[in-house]
Each structure stands twice: as C-alpha cells, then as structure tokens.
Design a protein around this motif. Sequence first.
Motif, PDB file in Angstrom:
ATOM      1  N   SER A 296       0.842  -1.054  -0.086  1.00 38.47           N
ATOM      2  CA  SER A 296      -0.012  -0.023  -0.019  1.00 38.47           C
ATOM      3  C   SER A 296       0.913   1.321  -0.157  1.00 38.47           C
ATOM      4  N   ARG A 297       2.149   0.984  -0.198  1.00 43.85           N
ATOM      5  CA  ARG A 297       3.138   2.046  -0.368  1.00 43.85           C
ATOM      6  C   ARG A 297       2.738   3.397  -1.317  1.00 43.85           C
ATOM      7  N   SER A 298       2.192   2.775  -2.432  1.00 47.33           N
ATOM      8  CA  SER A 298       1.784   3.616  -3.573  1.00 47.33           C
ATOM      9  C   SER A 298       0.889   2.831  -4.534  1.00 47.33           C
ATOM     10  N   SER A 299       0.404   3.568  -5.599  1.00 50.54           N
ATOM     11  CA  SER A 299      -0.586   2.858  -6.461  1.00 50.54           C
ATOM     12  C   SER A 299       0.185   2.499  -7.701  1.00 50.54           C
ATOM     13  N   ASP A 300       1.686   2.602  -7.449  1.00 45.84           N
ATOM     14  CA  ASP A 300       2.334   1.992  -8.667  1.00 45.84           C
ATOM     15  C   ASP A 300       2.728   0.450  -8.826  1.00 45.84           C
ATOM     16  N   VAL A 301       2.628  -0.055  -9.896  1.00 46.77           N
ATOM     17  CA  VAL A 301       2.781  -1.773 -10.315  1.00 46.77           C
ATOM     18  C   VAL A 301       3.946  -1.629 -10.864  1.00 46.77           C
ATOM     19  N   LEU A 302       4.908  -2.767 -10.718  1.00 49.09           N
ATOM     20  CA  LEU A 302       5.856  -3.022 -11.389  1.00 49.09           C
ATOM     21  C   LEU A 302       5.564  -4.576 -11.855  1.00 49.09           C
ATOM     22  N   ILE A 303       5.534  -4.646 -13.190  1.00 48.00           N
ATOM     23  CA  ILE A 303       5.019  -6.095 -13.744  1.00 48.00           C
ATOM     24  C   ILE A 303       6.549  -6.448 -14.402  1.00 48.00           C
ATOM     25  N   TYR A 304       7.185  -7.572 -14.005  1.00 48.39           N
ATOM     26  CA  TYR A 304       8.408  -8.123 -14.405  1.00 48.39           C
ATOM     27  C   TYR A 304       8.354  -9.656 -15.056  1.00 48.39           C
ATOM     28  N   LEU A 305       8.644  -9.291 -16.423  1.00 46.46           N
ATOM     29  CA  LEU A 305       8.708 -10.821 -17.204  1.00 46.46           C
ATOM     30  C   LEU A 305      10.079 -11.461 -17.115  1.00 46.46           C
ATOM     31  N   GLN A 306      10.189 -12.611 -16.699  1.00 49.05           N
ATOM     32  CA  GLN A 306      11.167 -13.326 -16.593  1.00 49.05           C
ATOM     33  C   GLN A 306      11.988 -13.811 -17.720  1.00 49.05           C
ATOM     34  N   GLY A 307      13.435 -13.912 -17.767  1.00 49.66           N
ATOM     35  CA  GLY A 307      13.717 -14.119 -19.084  1.00 49.66           C
ATOM     36  C   GLY A 307      14.368 -15.630 -18.967  1.00 49.66           C
ATOM     37  N   GLY A 308      15.007 -16.172 -19.807  1.00 44.35           N
ATOM     38  CA  GLY A 308      15.716 -17.630 -19.877  1.00 44.35           C
ATOM     39  C   GLY A 308      15.676 -18.427 -21.042  1.00 44.35           C
ATOM     40  N   GLY A 309      16.294 -17.754 -22.233  1.00 49.49           N
ATOM     41  CA  GLY A 309      16.474 -18.481 -23.509  1.00 49.49           C
ATOM     42  C   GLY A 309      15.266 -18.631 -24.339  1.00 49.49           C
TER      43      GLY A 309
ATOM     44  N   ARG B  14      -2.026   4.230 -11.214  1.00 49.67           N
ATOM     45  CA  ARG B  14      -1.547   5.345 -11.943  1.00 49.67           C
ATOM     46  C   ARG B  14      -0.438   5.278 -12.643  1.00 49.67           C
ATOM     47  N   ARG B  15       0.555   4.300 -12.401  1.00 49.70           N
ATOM     48  CA  ARG B  15       1.755   4.293 -13.125  1.00 49.70           C
ATOM     49  C   ARG B  15       1.889   2.711 -13.105  1.00 49.70           C
ATOM     50  N   VAL B  16       2.061   1.971 -14.331  1.00 46.21           N
ATOM     51  CA  VAL B  16       2.540   0.519 -14.678  1.00 46.21           C
ATOM     52  C   VAL B  16       3.830   0.462 -15.357  1.00 46.21           C
ATOM     53  N   PHE B  17       4.730  -0.107 -14.558  1.00 46.59           N
ATOM     54  CA  PHE B  17       5.821  -0.391 -15.480  1.00 46.59           C
ATOM     55  C   PHE B  17       6.127  -1.812 -15.601  1.00 46.59           C
ATOM     56  N   VAL B  18       6.271  -2.110 -16.871  1.00 44.69           N
ATOM     57  CA  VAL B  18       6.426  -3.522 -17.625  1.00 44.69           C
ATOM     58  C   VAL B  18       7.885  -3.519 -17.868  1.00 44.69           C
ATOM     59  N   ALA B  19       8.508  -4.332 -17.019  1.00 46.04           N
ATOM     60  CA  ALA B  19       9.802  -4.410 -17.376  1.00 46.04           C
ATOM     61  C   ALA B  19      10.296  -6.106 -17.500  1.00 46.04           C
ATOM     62  N   GLY B  20      11.199  -6.167 -18.097  1.00 42.88           N
ATOM     63  CA  GLY B  20      11.791  -7.652 -18.486  1.00 42.88           C
ATOM     64  C   GLY B  20      13.183  -7.624 -18.866  1.00 42.88           C
ATOM     65  N   VAL B  21      13.821  -9.053 -18.713  1.00 40.84           N
ATOM     66  CA  VAL B  21      15.282  -9.164 -18.761  1.00 40.84           C
ATOM     67  C   VAL B  21      15.545 -10.158 -19.932  1.00 40.84           C
ATOM     68  N   SER B  22      16.372  -9.996 -20.780  1.00 46.90           N
ATOM     69  CA  SER B  22      16.574 -11.078 -22.076  1.00 46.90           C
ATOM     70  C   SER B  22      15.243 -11.470 -22.605  1.00 46.90           C
TER      71      SER B  22
END
Length: 408
Positions: A129-142, A235-243
Amino acid sequence: MSVRVFAVVCFALVISLASACGTRPVCRPDTCSGCCTLDDRCLAGTSTASCGRVGGLCDTCVGAQTCSVEGRCEAPPVTAVTDAGSVVDAGRPDPRVIIAPSEAWTWVDVPGSVCGNGSPTGLGVNLTSRSSDVLIYLQGGGACWSQATCSLGIATDLDGYGEAKFSAERTLGLGVFNRALTANPFRDASYVFVPYCTGDVHAGEVVAPYGVHHRGAANVRAFLERLRVTFPGARRVFVAGVSAGGYGVQFNYFRFAEAFPQAEVHALADSAQLVNPGGTRLSEFMSAWGTVEPTGCTGCTGDFTRVPPWLASTWPNRRFALLAFSRDNVLAPFFGLDQPAFEQATTALVASAYQGWPNLKAYVVDPPTPTHVMLTSLSNRSVMGVPLATWLAQFASGAPGWQTVRGP
C-alpha cells in the motif's frame, strides 16, 4: 528551478505563504490519502464516480460496481442459485481479484496459463500500500524454435514452473525487487513476477508440431485478466523484463496498455535490443511461435528494428527504455551473429531507431568482455558519468535530462 521543485516548495510554504505560491501541490501518494484526478485534485476516493486510495488515479465504477474500502471498483457479491431455487455462496467477491499478504511474495495459480509441456502455471505477487504504482516483471531464460533447439535445454523451464520453483526463485529481492535499496526507483511499487516457461520470448500463440506449447502471449492475456481487476487504481504501471522477458515486454506492450487504459504504462527492456537475426532465423522464430503482428506495426515480425519507433510513435506520452550491452554473450549466439556483427547491429539500431524520440532512450554499455543483464544489480554501474540507478529514476519519473547514453 524546475516546475516539479517549484511545486514542492510551494507545498512546503502553503500554510504561511499561500498567496505567494501560484502552484498547488501535485496530487501524489505522499499528499493524498484518497485518489487523484487527471487535473491533480485529491478526492476522498470513496464514491463510485471517483474511487481510489493512496494517490492512485481515480477510477469510475461501472454498472453495478461499488467502491470498496480498499479503494477498488468491485462487482457486487456473486450468488449462485441451485435447481431447487436456493441461493448459495452469497457474498463471494470477484474471484479474479488477487488477495495476498502485504509485502510478502505469494504464488497465484492462473487457470488457462501453461508451460511448454502443457502443465499449468501462474504468477507471483508482492503487494503493498506504499503507492499505487505496479511493476510487472517478465522473466527471461533462453528460447527455442524447433525440435532440435528445444531439446538442448537453452529454453528454461519447458518442463513446468509452479509454486515449488517460485519459492526457490533467486531473482526475488534483487535489483528492482529490493525495497530496502534507496537507489531502486520501484521500491514502493506492488510487484508482479511473470515466469517464463514457454521458450518463445513471451510471444507465442501455438502448440508446435514438435509438442512444445509456445503460449507465452496467450499466458500474458490470461495474467492480465487477473491483474487489471487487481490494480484498477494503478496510476503508473512499469512493465519490465530481462533477456527473453525484455523482448516479451516490447512484443506485448500493446496488451498492457489496453489492460490499464487509465494508467501511465511505461516499458523497460533489459538486454533485449531488437536487432535482426542472421540468415532465416527470424522467419523460423515467427513461424515456430505463431507470433501475431500487432495491429499497426506493419512488417514488425519481419523486421525487429521497426518495433521501437512504432512503440514511441503510437504511445507518445509513454516512455520506452532499453538497457543493452553492445557485446552480449547470450544474445549474439541466439541471433546467429558473431560479436562484431552483433555490436554493429546494436550500434545501427540505436543510431537509427532510437534517435529523435523524446520518449525512447537507451543505456548502452560497451563491456570489456561480452556480458548480459543489468537489472539484478542497480548500484554498481555507471556510463559516461551517469549511474544506472539515476538513469532509471529519470525514466520512472519522466524527469528532464533523460537521454540515451553509451560508453564503457
């Protein structure tokens, strides 16, 4: 003095010098316990016309929805009627909404999502509940695209990914998931961990003739059906991913934007530059995975370099960030290129696709030896005097001065 700094100063002096400041404080989590309107007004956040809390964007409840005490638009209790006419299971909330302990990782099975062997999978959440931000992380792996490549083990977890593997996941708590790291601009967001077990950089839509369920894009759709109702006030959605996850971010961005129409949806791809593979490998990828070309991105499945400018031009008010090593020990062989050819392709991509767009920037490292992935460690890297953590903070906030940088 910047507009942002001026607004903060005015807020600090508003009680004693209200008439001297012409700017009211910006509505945000630390100034508003309710919800924020698009014109930066803070409302109670308890009505169906303006529902939300902790500085999230005000949501408008539709149909029979009501505003809950958590600041979410929710459907009325679900009831079921038996053949005899009696009502059972009254009071059950929308089952799609994910309920989990605060700031603790929790595995959630998601019906309809599958791994390469057809076994069911899900996702992990760490809500706050610290903020309304969301970080959605997509895993990597070949990745793999044939019977031969899928039998080599270069695509991870084709045999399944469930709660047991998630409980042993080493990525959790590192880099962007480290709430105790002051340099982490996402430390106050709710976290979503999307596992990768389909061998198709989260972009597949088919079950291949050789038996592998390349259903990464279908999984994203199933996950978003749960996430959009779980975070209606984001209010803010960050979509992040590696590889492979970074490629999944870019190929699926339009789906995330559609799922959160009232939020700012920004994309961050690590070690996922969209250069074109050598020979016929690109067509082999797309054919094996059944990847569908996004509407409006004409020719993108035949030329990866078209994707970044398409994203920047289609969503000019959203930010798209790339972290890249010019020499990469994982991506070069994946694309069927030697290191000099891969470095040349990366240079050409950044010089062409990433030029002239205020919302599309790259952080490019020229490493002494080929290497891969940056997001698991945010504090130990700097390029041309710009620390990675500072660059990511500029990306996250939209601060002036966010630019493409490159160097050793």
